[in-house]
Design an enzyme around this catalytic site. Sequence first.
Site, PDB file in Angstrom:
ATOM      1  CD  GLU A  67      34.732  30.046  41.068  1.00  0.00           C
ATOM      2  OE1 GLU A  67      33.951  29.119  40.764  1.00  0.00           O
ATOM      3  OE2 GLU A  67      34.372  31.242  41.090  1.00  0.00           O
ATOM      4  CG  HIS A 136      30.849  37.286  49.240  1.00  0.00           C
ATOM      5  ND1 HIS A 136      29.562  36.794  49.368  1.00  0.00           N
ATOM      6  CD2 HIS A 136      31.109  37.282  47.908  1.00  0.00           C
ATOM      7  CE1 HIS A 136      29.076  36.526  48.164  1.00  0.00           C
ATOM      8  NE2 HIS A 136      29.983  36.802  47.269  1.00  0.00           N
TER       9      HIS A 136
END
Lengths: 350, 328
Positions: A67, A136
């Site tokens: 990322e 998440h």
Amino acid sequence: MTLMSYLGAIGAAQREAMEADPRVVIIGEDVEANVYGTTGAGKSRKDKGDFLELFGANRIRNTPISEEVIVGAAAGAAMTGLRPIVDLSYSSFLYMAMDQFVNQVAKNRYMFGGQASMPVVFRSAMFYGLNTGAHHSDRPYPMFMNVPGLKIVVPSNPYDAKGLLRTAVDSDDPVLTFEACMLWGTKGEVPEEEYRIPFGQARTAREGDDVTVVAISSAVPEALAAAESLAGEGLSVEVIDPRTLVPFDAEAVIRSVQRTGRLVVADPAHRTCSAAAEISAIVAEEAFESLRAPIVRVATPDTQIPFSPALEKQLYPNRDSIAEAIRRVTGTRAGSTSEAARLASPAPHL
Amino acid sequence: MDLSAETLLEMQRRMLRIRRFDERASLMVKRGHIPGTVHTSIGQEAQVVGACMALGDGDYMSGNHRSHGHPIGKGSPLGPLMAELVGKATGVCGGKGGSLHLADFAVGSLGESGIVGSSIPIATGAGLSSKVLGNGRVSLAFFGDGAANQGCLYEAMNLAGVWDLPVVFLCENNQYALSTPAHTVTSGVIAERAAGFGIPGVRVEDGQDVLAVYEAAAAAVDRARRGEGPTLVEVITYRFNEHSEGLRLGTDYRDKDEKAAWLERDPIVLFRQRLIADGTATAEQLDELEAAVLREVDEAVEFTDRSPYPDPSVAFKDLYTEPIGVLS
Ligand SMILES: Cc1ncc(C[n+]2csc(CCOP(=O)(O)OP(=O)(O)O)c2C)c(N)n1
């Protein structure tokens, strides 16, 4: 007009943007196989409309699970002639690239005295409410609201999802869009032709006179449901969806509160330093004299997100907790308050 | 390597521009004319110029806190750079960047960075642009041995490797990260880390030799331009000054003999001797070159002195491409 899902609307916006401008590229994990359903007409690669087939491997690129460099490289690419759309899948993964977001994406144009523009869109989905647990389920948009230089978009329906994403791709400034997975399947009428929704213009989702509810993301349909049920009790509730948090349409909210005299803010983010906190502060500063009751925030309590449905379900603003807050500011009923609702919006004396 | 006399003299000129500019900046920090601090490239000029000269005019680069050398090496005019260090309106970033965040897009400098390692992905992204747009540009990321231990370098090398991006990762190994000797925090050899990504890693042992750096960097740039992907180039060099100007570290973290030995290997002196020895230039010509560079630095300072400070309203400009409604 065509009936489209929220997810389909995102795909449609991406396709239009790719067709309109060869500088638009999509990079991200698993974008080639269209696993999340936004880079093609269907899930199968063979289906007509698959982005990889339409636009080629130069413009649709699977990235490694990295990322930090995905975000930084997209920034570098944006500064040198591309207009990347970056799919970061889950919003909780944005933290991996915090340095690039905060120190490069948000600051470069400013630090370099306007030499660089940063036309890049970062999309991510908030998987809250789907029992995916603490890693998440984050709704991190308030953290990024605290970083000057970013624009923050929170679409709550298919029409907005498409129109806001087109505006995001046009923007020469970096845009983060936070999509709610809970809303992915929501269907709505969406024009097939191109259109854009300007940033900084709130949508009045329902008009009313007794109380203003500013609702964010998946709290919008919940606020509308609460308004509907309270209409039966004789309460007239106005629901405002800001659609973009940066820029924020403060005028629309203030105008509404000046009419209704009451404000409830429903925000799925954690309560402390939430978007709701900022919106409440703006109204307190700008429209205090119009207020006939204390502002009430309905937000997620400051706890991590537990896995069990029995635990998670109660945490986010829902029609019941929003209705409860509306009753409180209108003084219509004290009501019995659940533990979660109490934590989410403690009464002033707590 | 067959370089024209003109190119060789240009190398010396650019090294001198960095040296004299940094010397002046150091003095200006000490006298309080430059707010904050600056990090000089004094001692490392061969490494900076060798790398920058290997790049073409249209090529990109990103850098770090040791910041002025990079744009100067790429050909930036000195006035706006000096004005930026002082915080004047005529500064290359209008006074909003300062030493740590210089950028001069006119020469492909996409920005220096105050966060160690953070600018490496930016150069990688510029490589992606070049590849997608097919414009043949190469981009080079400058970073130190300290930054070589940041994870983003490895994410960047992997991405550039797997996409064959035209990127050169250039590690300026001056053997210290602030006070920390590189070998005490760095496992193995930095250049060898490239092998794990299937890309070439080369080490220039004599980073005080501008031609040695140029040769290695040019090979990496050529490879990138041919579409063969990234290269990691590690250059061994030494900074002659403190980590930053005005910084007085209580402890003596650098060995006196070690430092003295490196001071003997001043890249500008070495190259001057070489230019004279091989008949490229006379001592008089080189003296003239030095004088011209000094005049250039003087003019940069005069330009800075003449320049106004930015209007306070500038603090609110350039955050977004157009102002967004913020209630005050
Ligand atoms: C992420 C980060 N950590 C720490 C620092 C503080 N810092 C500034 S320069 C520096 C040393 C950097 O060493 P190196 O990368 O080798 O570059 P050099 O200064 O030797 O040229 C440190 C620790 C910083 N600026 N950014």
